[in-house]
Design an enzyme around this catalytic site. Structure first.
Site, PDB file in Angstrom:
ATOM      1  N   LYS A 111       0.815  -1.218   0.000  1.00 34.48           N
ATOM      2  CA  LYS A 111       0.000   0.000   0.000  1.00 34.48           C
ATOM      3  C   LYS A 111       0.852   1.273   0.000  1.00 34.48           C
ATOM      4  O   LYS A 111       0.390   2.319  -0.432  1.00 34.48           O
ATOM      5  CB  LYS A 111      -0.966  -0.005   1.193  1.00 34.48           C
ATOM      6  CG  LYS A 111      -2.062  -1.051   1.031  1.00 34.48           C
ATOM      7  CD  LYS A 111      -3.234  -0.839   1.959  1.00 34.48           C
ATOM      8  CE  LYS A 111      -4.363  -1.791   1.567  1.00 34.48           C
ATOM      9  NZ  LYS A 111      -5.532  -1.675   2.387  1.00 34.48           N
ATOM     10  N   LYS A 192      -4.537  -9.031  -6.196  1.00 34.89           N
ATOM     11  CA  LYS A 192      -5.839  -9.431  -5.644  1.00 34.89           C
ATOM     12  C   LYS A 192      -6.901  -8.399  -6.038  1.00 34.89           C
ATOM     13  O   LYS A 192      -6.578  -7.232  -6.311  1.00 34.89           O
ATOM     14  CB  LYS A 192      -5.766  -9.587  -4.123  1.00 34.89           C
ATOM     15  CG  LYS A 192      -5.634  -8.309  -3.350  1.00 34.89           C
ATOM     16  CD  LYS A 192      -5.977  -8.530  -1.872  1.00 34.89           C
ATOM     17  CE  LYS A 192      -6.150  -7.175  -1.198  1.00 34.89           C
ATOM     18  NZ  LYS A 192      -7.077  -7.149  -0.128  1.00 34.89           N
ATOM     19  N   LYS A 195     -10.904  -3.065  -3.421  1.00 34.60           N
ATOM     20  CA  LYS A 195     -11.847  -1.959  -3.635  1.00 34.60           C
ATOM     21  C   LYS A 195     -11.145  -0.649  -3.949  1.00 34.60           C
ATOM     22  O   LYS A 195     -11.724   0.241  -4.542  1.00 34.60           O
ATOM     23  CB  LYS A 195     -12.840  -1.747  -2.493  1.00 34.60           C
ATOM     24  CG  LYS A 195     -12.472  -2.189  -1.122  1.00 34.60           C
ATOM     25  CD  LYS A 195     -13.612  -1.896  -0.148  1.00 34.60           C
ATOM     26  CE  LYS A 195     -13.694  -2.939   0.952  1.00 34.60           C
ATOM     27  NZ  LYS A 195     -12.510  -3.014   1.820  1.00 34.60           N
TER      28      LYS A 195
HETATM   29  N1  AQP Z   1      -9.448 -10.328  -3.282  1.00 36.98           N
HETATM   30  C1  AQP Z   1      -9.835 -10.894  -2.156  1.00 36.98           C
HETATM   31  N2  AQP Z   1     -10.080 -12.225  -2.129  1.00 36.98           N
HETATM   32  C2  AQP Z   1     -10.480 -12.830  -0.975  1.00 36.98           C
HETATM   33  N3  AQP Z   1     -10.660 -12.166   0.188  1.00 36.98           N
HETATM   34  C3  AQP Z   1     -10.421 -10.837   0.190  1.00 36.98           C
HETATM   35  N4  AQP Z   1     -10.502  -9.899   1.147  1.00 36.98           N
HETATM   36  C4  AQP Z   1     -10.168  -8.699   0.639  1.00 36.98           C
HETATM   37  N5  AQP Z   1      -9.853  -8.812  -0.646  1.00 36.98           N
HETATM   38  C5  AQP Z   1      -9.994 -10.135  -0.977  1.00 36.98           C
HETATM   39  C6  AQP Z   1     -10.902 -10.176   2.521  1.00 36.98           C
HETATM   40  O1  AQP Z   1     -12.006  -9.329   2.827  1.00 36.98           O
HETATM   41  C7  AQP Z   1     -11.937  -9.008   4.206  1.00 36.98           C
HETATM   42  C8  AQP Z   1     -12.121  -7.545   4.384  1.00 36.98           C
HETATM   43  O2  AQP Z   1     -11.066  -6.854   3.772  1.00 36.98           O
HETATM   44  P1  AQP Z   1     -10.858  -5.327   4.114  1.00 36.98           P
HETATM   45  O3  AQP Z   1     -11.906  -4.521   3.479  1.00 36.98           O
HETATM   46  O4  AQP Z   1     -10.764  -5.143   5.546  1.00 36.98           O
HETATM   47  O5  AQP Z   1      -9.443  -4.955   3.569  1.00 36.98           O
HETATM   48  P2  AQP Z   1      -8.568  -5.451   2.427  1.00 36.98           P
HETATM   49  O6  AQP Z   1      -8.140  -6.856   2.659  1.00 36.98           O
HETATM   50  O7  AQP Z   1      -7.469  -4.457   2.296  1.00 36.98           O
HETATM   51  O8  AQP Z   1      -9.573  -5.419   1.177  1.00 36.98           O
HETATM   52  P3  AQP Z   1      -9.535  -4.494  -0.070  1.00 36.98           P
HETATM   53  O9  AQP Z   1     -10.726  -4.733  -0.884  1.00 36.98           O
HETATM   54  O10 AQP Z   1      -8.225  -4.655  -0.775  1.00 36.98           O
HETATM   55  O11 AQP Z   1      -9.671  -3.052   0.556  1.00 36.98           O
HETATM   56  P4  AQP Z   1      -8.792  -1.798   0.327  1.00 36.98           P
HETATM   57  O12 AQP Z   1      -8.653  -1.676  -1.149  1.00 36.98           O
HETATM   58  O13 AQP Z   1      -9.577  -0.685   0.952  1.00 36.98           O
HETATM   59  O14 AQP Z   1      -7.490  -2.041   1.006  1.00 36.98           O
HETATM   60  C9  AQP Z   1     -10.607  -9.512   4.747  1.00 36.98           C
HETATM   61  O15 AQP Z   1     -10.823 -10.730   5.447  1.00 36.98           O
HETATM   62  C10 AQP Z   1      -9.819  -9.756   3.504  1.00 36.98           C
HETATM   63  O16 AQP Z   1      -8.886 -10.808   3.687  1.00 36.98           O
END
Ligand code: AQP
Length: 335
Positions: A111, A192, A195
């Protein structure tokens, strides 16, 4: 009953990765486990969030938890910033964590990459996550693959605190689904689905309308060749799309291979769009029902009351071990 804790950041509209890697798993635990599910808004602000949008994002994340099938009678659903113990225990654990171990967190490296300046909160994010988990005497933490390293850090911090100050925290175990724990970007199967990806074609949001889902799947990158076979190393893009297909239908990978034998990518993508739509349309309907019902504030208030009760007991235990004041009213201090 064993206790389960997990959270999702209200950092944007949830996508298929969040759904299959996390919230659909959360639903599986609600019968037979004491579940605490949190909207981790303090995590979301580690990167800039528009203060005008954040309340809606928090509300939507909670509504999607419910729409995915969480029953507020069986689980405790709450917003992290409604429970002040999270921030307080996080500071305590920051004094146990080391700079070196936080520097090794791959999510921080990803990040922070290419950014001129990142917040200190983004660096200490995994410590807040450890506090979230430990405050509920959690046994099981269902998360996607990307959070595995953070749960391991949480265990290290709990162990270090316990050996330094005496038995305080319960040791949590991660639960990472064998399948669907890392849904990849539709535009780059080496990344991955996320969002915060600037390219909206890279993810399917839970609120995407049908025609948008069809378009995004049609535009999804594929691999060379035309066969629908599951070879994650050689054909990572098709393997990712097959994973999504399997999660939506419950079909096994050999069944999918057999079903599409002799057919090409275009046929497969058309069917994939149909099954994703079938999975998401009921979720979108339930989202609207919950939003229109007006029940959410009450559900979150009740959740916060219960979360405060449980977490304040654990925080008190930690402060006692550290030799810190337990007084609620500082004017009563005796020495
Ligand atoms: N691509 C993914 N595949 C499977 N699981 C995923 N998770 C996130 N992306 C994937 C799981 O969703 C839960 C919540 O995630 P989060 O919103 O707390 O943060 P993150 O992992 O950082 O997800 P994002 O979508 O990538 O958010 P941003 O872009 O805001 O950082 C967690 O259990 C995560 O493992």
């Amino acid at each position: 009953m064993k206790r389960v804790f997990s959270g999702v950041q209200p950092s944007g509209v949830l996508h298929l990765g969040n759904y299959f890697g996390a919230i659909r798993r959360f639903v599986d635990f609600q019968d037979g486990y004491d579940c605490y599910y949190c909207i981790v808004d303090l995590h979301a602000i580690t990167v800039y969030q528009d203060p005008k949008e954040l309340p809606k994002q928090i509300q939507d994340t909670a509504l999607y938890y419910l729409a995915a099938g969480l029953d507020p009678k069986k689980t405790t659903l709450f917003v992290q910033s409604d429970v002040p113990c999270h921030a307080e225990l996080s500071w305590i654990l920051e004094c146990v964590a080391t700079f070196g171990e936080l520097s090794r967190m791959t999510q921080f490296k990803d990040k922070a990459e290419g950014k001129e300046s990142v917040s200190a909160g983004l660096f200490t994010y995994p410590v807040l996550m450890a506090a979230d988990i430990l405050l509920y005497d959690t046994d099981i933490v269902p998360v996607g693959e990307d959070q595995k390293q953070h749960v391991e850090l949480c265990r290290d911090l709990a162990e270090r605190f316990n050996s330094r100050y005496g038995e305080t925290f319960k040791m949590p175990e991660p639960f990472i689904p064998q399948f669907g724990s890392r849904i990849k970007s539709l535009q780059d199967p080496n990344k991955k689905m996320s969002k915060s990806d600037p390219d909206p074609n890279s993810y399917i949001s839970l609120d995407d309308p049908k025609d948008e889902i069809v378009k995004k799947i049609r535009r999804a990158v594929t691999d060379s060749g035309r066969e629908i076979i599951y070879l994650p190393e050689e054909k990572p893009a098709i393997a990712n799309l097959m994973t999504i297909y399997a999660l939506c239908t419950g079909k096994s990978l050999p069944e999918i291979e057999q079903h599409f034998s002799g057919k090409g990518y275009a046929d497969f993508k058309k069917d994939l769009a149909d099954v994703v739509i079938q999975e998401l349309m009921p979720v979108q309907e339930r989202y609207k029902d919950y939003r229109n019902s007006g029940d959410l504030p009450h559900i979150l208030r009740e959740g916060a009351v219960k979360a405060n009760q449980v977490s304040s007991g654990v925080l008190k235990r930690a402060k006692e071990r550290l030799g810190l004041s337990l007084l609620i009213d500082p004017t009563q201090r005796k020495f």
